[in-house]
Design a protein around this motif. Structure first.
Motif, mmCIF file in Angstrom:
data_model
loop_
_atom_site.group_PDB
_atom_site.id
_atom_site.type_symbol
_atom_site.label_atom_id
_atom_site.label_comp_id
_atom_site.label_asym_id
_atom_site.label_seq_id
_atom_site.Cartn_x
_atom_site.Cartn_y
_atom_site.Cartn_z
ATOM 1 N N ASN A 31 -10.388 16.509 11.451
ATOM 2 C CA ASN A 31 -10.010 15.368 10.826
ATOM 3 C C ASN A 31 -8.500 15.516 10.157
ATOM 4 N N THR A 32 -7.425 13.743 10.706
ATOM 5 C CA THR A 32 -6.139 14.059 9.300
ATOM 6 C C THR A 32 -6.344 12.971 9.114
ATOM 7 N N LEU A 33 -6.188 13.139 8.007
ATOM 8 C CA LEU A 33 -5.224 11.784 6.631
ATOM 9 C C LEU A 33 -4.273 11.512 7.101
ATOM 10 N N ARG A 55 -4.516 5.145 3.029
ATOM 11 C CA ARG A 55 -5.025 6.329 4.514
ATOM 12 C C ARG A 55 -6.036 5.512 5.151
ATOM 13 N N LEU A 56 -5.142 6.421 6.547
ATOM 14 C CA LEU A 56 -6.113 6.594 8.076
ATOM 15 C C LEU A 56 -6.361 7.410 8.055
ATOM 16 N N HIS A 102 -10.607 5.889 11.196
ATOM 17 C CA HIS A 102 -11.055 5.032 10.796
ATOM 18 C C HIS A 102 -9.685 4.371 9.222
ATOM 19 N N LEU A 103 -10.006 3.394 8.626
ATOM 20 C CA LEU A 103 -8.738 2.857 7.587
ATOM 21 C C LEU A 103 -10.193 3.244 6.542
ATOM 22 N N LYS A 104 -9.532 3.840 5.649
ATOM 23 C CA LYS A 104 -10.297 4.347 4.107
ATOM 24 C C LYS A 104 -9.515 3.230 2.829
ATOM 25 N N SER A 105 -10.162 2.511 2.839
ATOM 26 C CA SER A 105 -10.291 1.332 1.722
ATOM 27 C C SER A 105 -10.121 2.141 0.609
ATOM 28 N N ASP A 106 -11.043 3.273 0.454
ATOM 29 C CA ASP A 106 -10.796 3.494 -1.156
ATOM 30 C C ASP A 106 -9.456 4.306 -1.766
ATOM 31 N N ASN A 107 -8.678 4.363 -1.430
ATOM 32 C CA ASN A 107 -6.608 4.963 -1.329
ATOM 33 C C ASN A 107 -6.563 3.637 -1.247
ATOM 34 N N PHE A 108 -6.319 2.180 -1.336
ATOM 35 C CA PHE A 108 -5.831 1.552 -0.815
ATOM 36 C C PHE A 108 -5.251 0.554 -2.476
ATOM 37 N N TRP A 146 -0.415 -7.741 9.000
ATOM 38 C CA TRP A 146 -0.178 -7.105 8.473
ATOM 39 C C TRP A 146 -1.371 -5.444 9.418
ATOM 40 N N ASP A 147 -2.270 -5.825 9.326
ATOM 41 C CA ASP A 147 -3.076 -4.741 9.482
ATOM 42 C C ASP A 147 -2.834 -3.957 11.262
ATOM 43 N N VAL A 148 -2.291 -5.577 11.718
ATOM 44 C CA VAL A 148 -1.452 -5.137 13.057
ATOM 45 C C VAL A 148 -1.318 -3.913 13.473
ATOM 46 N N ALA A 149 0.428 -2.760 12.231
ATOM 47 C CA ALA A 149 0.849 -1.807 12.371
ATOM 48 C C ALA A 149 0.404 -1.276 12.280
ATOM 49 N N LEU A 150 -0.820 -1.068 11.882
ATOM 50 C CA LEU A 150 -1.946 0.533 11.238
ATOM 51 C C LEU A 150 -2.183 0.474 12.971
ATOM 52 N N VAL A 151 -2.499 -0.396 13.907
ATOM 53 C CA VAL A 151 -3.417 -0.024 15.011
ATOM 54 C C VAL A 151 -2.220 0.525 15.426
ATOM 55 N N GLU A 152 -0.825 -0.206 15.869
ATOM 56 C CA GLU A 152 0.261 0.245 16.112
ATOM 57 C C GLU A 152 0.681 1.810 15.323
ATOM 58 N N LEU A 153 0.637 1.640 14.520
ATOM 59 C CA LEU A 153 0.682 3.510 14.112
ATOM 60 C C LEU A 153 -0.302 4.234 14.205
ATOM 61 N N TRP A 154 -1.396 3.946 14.514
ATOM 62 C CA TRP A 154 -2.017 4.973 14.999
ATOM 63 C C TRP A 154 -2.448 5.188 16.838
#
Length: 176
Positions: A31-33, A55-56, A102-108, A146-154
């Motif tokens: 896996n990659t963080l 973290r993604l 997986h979006l990690k919310s522990d380090n958000f 804003w979270d749409v940008a995370l999907v685009e990043l992935w």
């Protein structure tokens, strides 16, 4: 935001600016963080900029093999049946990579600063570059959604990494 959520999502995806992409592609055998830094100007508050960090987790790509022999051919013509026969004969060479994340919310974390958007984005970009994090990304995006940008990043990282991941899997003998 507009009254049309589909438009808002489309606009968020298309307006995301990738200021700094990870210097390394997604890992092939683990896996990659990806540490993301999203910078957005608050729509109703000029001079206020939100910085989101988190973290993604991109999961190790899985090799999927289709089971062509199990495909039903009811209602298909002779050409489609002949093509399926060809696929059955060559099924051992058919492989698909599946990526998950997986979006990690522990380090958000999230903070709002007062400054011009350009100044904040350059500062965040400089800090990330100085950290030498090979899996860090900086994205300028809309504040909502804003979270749409995370999907685009992935999606960008999967597309950027796929060829290298396939090469790694072939060299290791795990693809065919």
């Amino acid at each position: 935001m507009s009254s049309n959520p589909d438009f808002d999502r489309w606009y968020a995806a298309k307006s995301a600016r990738f200021l700094l992409e990870p210097s390394h592609r997604l890992e092939t055998f683990s896996n990659t963080l990806v540490n993301y830094h999203l910078v957005s100007e608050l729509a109703d508050h000029p001079g206020k900029v939100r910085i989101r960090e988190g973290r993604l987790e991109a999961h190790q790509p899985l090799v999927i093999t289709p089971h062509v022999a199990e495909i039903e051919t009811e209602g298909l013509g002779d050409e489609a049946k002949a093509y399926l026969e060809f696929l059955k004969e060559n099924e051992k060479d058919l492989r698909i990579l599946q990526y998950g994340y997986h979006l990690k919310s522990d380090n958000f974390s999230e903070q709002i600063v007062t400054d011009r958007l350009s100044v904040v984005t350059e500062r965040v970009k400089s800090e990330v570059l100085a950290s030498n994090d090979k899996f860090a990304a900086v994205v300028q995006c809309v504040d909502d959604p804003w979270d749409v940008a995370l999907v685009e990043l992935w999606l960008r990282e999967v597309n950027r990494s796929a060829r290298g991941n396939i090469d790694d899997l072939q060299k290791s003998g795990k693809l065919f």
